[in-house]
Design an enzyme around this catalytic site. Structure first.
Site, PDB file in Angstrom:
ATOM      1  N   GLY A  66       0.778  -1.236   0.000  1.00 21.69           N
ATOM      2  CA  GLY A  66       0.000   0.000   0.000  1.00 21.69           C
ATOM      3  C   GLY A  66       0.809   1.285   0.000  1.00 21.69           C
ATOM      4  N   SER A  67       2.082   1.229  -0.435  1.00 21.50           N
ATOM      5  CA  SER A  67       2.868   2.483  -0.441  1.00 21.50           C
ATOM      6  C   SER A  67       2.259   3.495  -1.411  1.00 21.50           C
ATOM      7  CB  SER A  67       4.339   2.220  -0.774  1.00 21.50           C
ATOM      8  OG  SER A  67       4.470   1.727  -2.081  1.00 21.50           O
ATOM      9  N   ASN A  68       1.740   3.022  -2.535  1.00 17.83           N
ATOM     10  CA  ASN A  68       1.091   3.959  -3.467  1.00 17.83           C
ATOM     11  C   ASN A  68      -0.198   4.519  -2.880  1.00 17.83           C
ATOM     12  OD1 ASN A  68       2.420   4.205  -6.261  1.00 17.83           O
ATOM     13  ND2 ASN A  68       2.623   2.025  -5.766  1.00 17.83           N
ATOM     14  N   ARG A 111      -6.084  -8.618  -8.901  1.00 16.23           N
ATOM     15  CA  ARG A 111      -7.194  -9.351  -9.525  1.00 16.23           C
ATOM     16  C   ARG A 111      -7.605  -8.635 -10.810  1.00 16.23           C
ATOM     17  NH1 ARG A 111      -8.492 -14.280  -8.034  1.00 16.23           N
ATOM     18  NH2 ARG A 111     -10.500 -13.853  -9.007  1.00 16.23           N
ATOM     19  N   ASN A 143      -4.511   2.181 -13.867  1.00 14.10           N
ATOM     20  CA  ASN A 143      -3.587   1.241 -13.217  1.00 14.10           C
ATOM     21  C   ASN A 143      -2.159   1.765 -13.297  1.00 14.10           C
ATOM     22  OD1 ASN A 143      -2.691  -1.264 -12.056  1.00 14.10           O
ATOM     23  ND2 ASN A 143      -2.076  -1.954 -14.099  1.00 14.10           N
ATOM     24  N   HIS A 195       1.749   0.206 -13.433  1.00 12.44           N
ATOM     25  CA  HIS A 195       2.502  -1.040 -13.624  1.00 12.44           C
ATOM     26  C   HIS A 195       3.997  -0.705 -13.548  1.00 12.44           C
ATOM     27  CE1 HIS A 195       3.110  -5.161 -14.848  1.00 12.44           C
ATOM     28  NE2 HIS A 195       4.110  -4.710 -15.592  1.00 12.44           N
TER      29      HIS A 195
HETATM   30  C1  GAR Z   1       3.770  -1.255  -7.171  1.00 13.94           C
HETATM   31  O1  GAR Z   1       5.124  -1.244  -7.545  1.00 13.94           O
HETATM   32  C2  GAR Z   1       2.902  -1.347  -8.405  1.00 13.94           C
HETATM   33  O2  GAR Z   1       3.448  -0.695  -9.516  1.00 13.94           O
HETATM   34  C3  GAR Z   1       2.884  -2.838  -8.632  1.00 13.94           C
HETATM   35  O3  GAR Z   1       2.759  -3.392  -7.345  1.00 13.94           O
HETATM   36  C4  GAR Z   1       3.435  -2.540  -6.419  1.00 13.94           C
HETATM   37  C5  GAR Z   1       2.485  -2.288  -5.266  1.00 13.94           C
HETATM   38  O4  GAR Z   1       3.164  -1.635  -4.239  1.00 13.94           O
HETATM   39  N1  GAR Z   1       1.781  -3.223  -9.465  1.00 13.94           N
HETATM   40  C6  GAR Z   1       1.849  -4.282 -10.258  1.00 13.94           C
HETATM   41  O5  GAR Z   1       2.826  -5.010 -10.311  1.00 13.94           O
HETATM   42  C7  GAR Z   1       0.601  -4.531 -11.105  1.00 13.94           C
HETATM   43  N2  GAR Z   1       0.833  -5.495 -12.101  1.00 13.94           N
HETATM   44  P1  GAR Z   1       2.350  -0.947  -3.054  1.00 13.94           P
HETATM   45  O6  GAR Z   1       1.351  -1.971  -2.534  1.00 13.94           O
HETATM   46  O7  GAR Z   1       3.405  -0.628  -2.036  1.00 13.94           O
HETATM   47  O8  GAR Z   1       1.675   0.265  -3.618  1.00 13.94           O
END
Ligand code: GAR
Length: 196
Positions: free
Chosen positions: A14-16, A88, A104, A106
């Site tokens: 969940g950092s984003n 998902r 999204n 990525h």
């Molecule tokens: C992030 O780096 C995001 O770009 C990636 O998962 C991580 C989630 O980090 N997303 C994917 O790989 C989607 N295919 P977070 O939970 O710390 O935000």
């Protein structure tokens, strides 16, 4: 109530989500109104609590048909969905109702290193194994296929021969923290201008 209500969908640390919530905390037009997770053990649950953001856990079946999920989104008057480490597929009913309003992030330069099973460190490991000279992040609209919607923005980083999965992850996270909220804000503002 602010004009735009965002729901963040997240499955992991969940950092984003944390950064997006902080960015819009005192925003005049955009509110992070809901966090949706499919993972009761996700770090994002603690972030929801810490930031007092409403949070719902939906089990994986909710992402097959989508009716229950739509009901929750309507209850919270959600008009944009942000996928921030959400693993998902999004039900086609949601894609239809929220067409071009699901974004999204990525952690690679799509179309490279995208698709099913490509998330988090698996992406960075694949980038490393392929000997790429650069990587980055892609922010895009969501369709029924993983990582295939139209690109909104990409940001690049150079890779040195000495990189590791850890160093790539750190650099990618820095890009995400810097740019994702800004791009979300801009896309929402542009869409609103189009409708006026
Ligand atoms: C992030 O780096 C995001 O770009 C990636 O998962 C991580 C989630 O980090 N997303 C994917 O790989 C989607 N295919 P977070 O939970 O710390 O935000």
């Amino acid at each position: 109530m602010k004009a735009t209500q965002i729901a963040i969908f997240a499955s992991g640390a969940g950092s984003n989500a944390k950064r997006i919530i902080a960015y819009f905390r005192n925003h005049s037009a955009v509110d992070v109104a809901l966090i949706v997770t499919n993972n009761p053990n996700a770090g994002v649950m603690a972030i929801a609590k810490e930031t007092e953001t409403p949070c719902v856990i939906m089990d994986n079946t909710a992402f097959v048909v989508g009716d229950d999920l739509l009901k929750v989104l309507h209850e919270h008057r959600i008009n944009w969905i942000i996928l921030a480490g959400f693993l998902r597929k999004i039900p086609s009913k949601l894609i239809k109702e929220y067409q071009n309003r699901i974004i999204n992030i990525h952690p690679s330069l799509l179309p490279k290193f995208g698709g099913k099973g490509m998330y988090g460190d698996y992406v960075h490991q694949a980038v490393l194994s392929a000997g790429e000279k650069q990587t980055g992040i892609s922010i895009h609209y969501v369709t029924a296929q993983y990582d295939e919607g139209a690109l909104i923005a990409q940001f690049f980083i150079s890779l040195a021969p000495s990189e590791s999965v850890d160093s790539i992850r750190r650099k990618v996270q820095h890009l995400e923290q810097t740019y994702f909220p800004l791009v979300i804000e801009q896309v929402i503002a542009n869409k609103k201008a189009e409708l006026c």
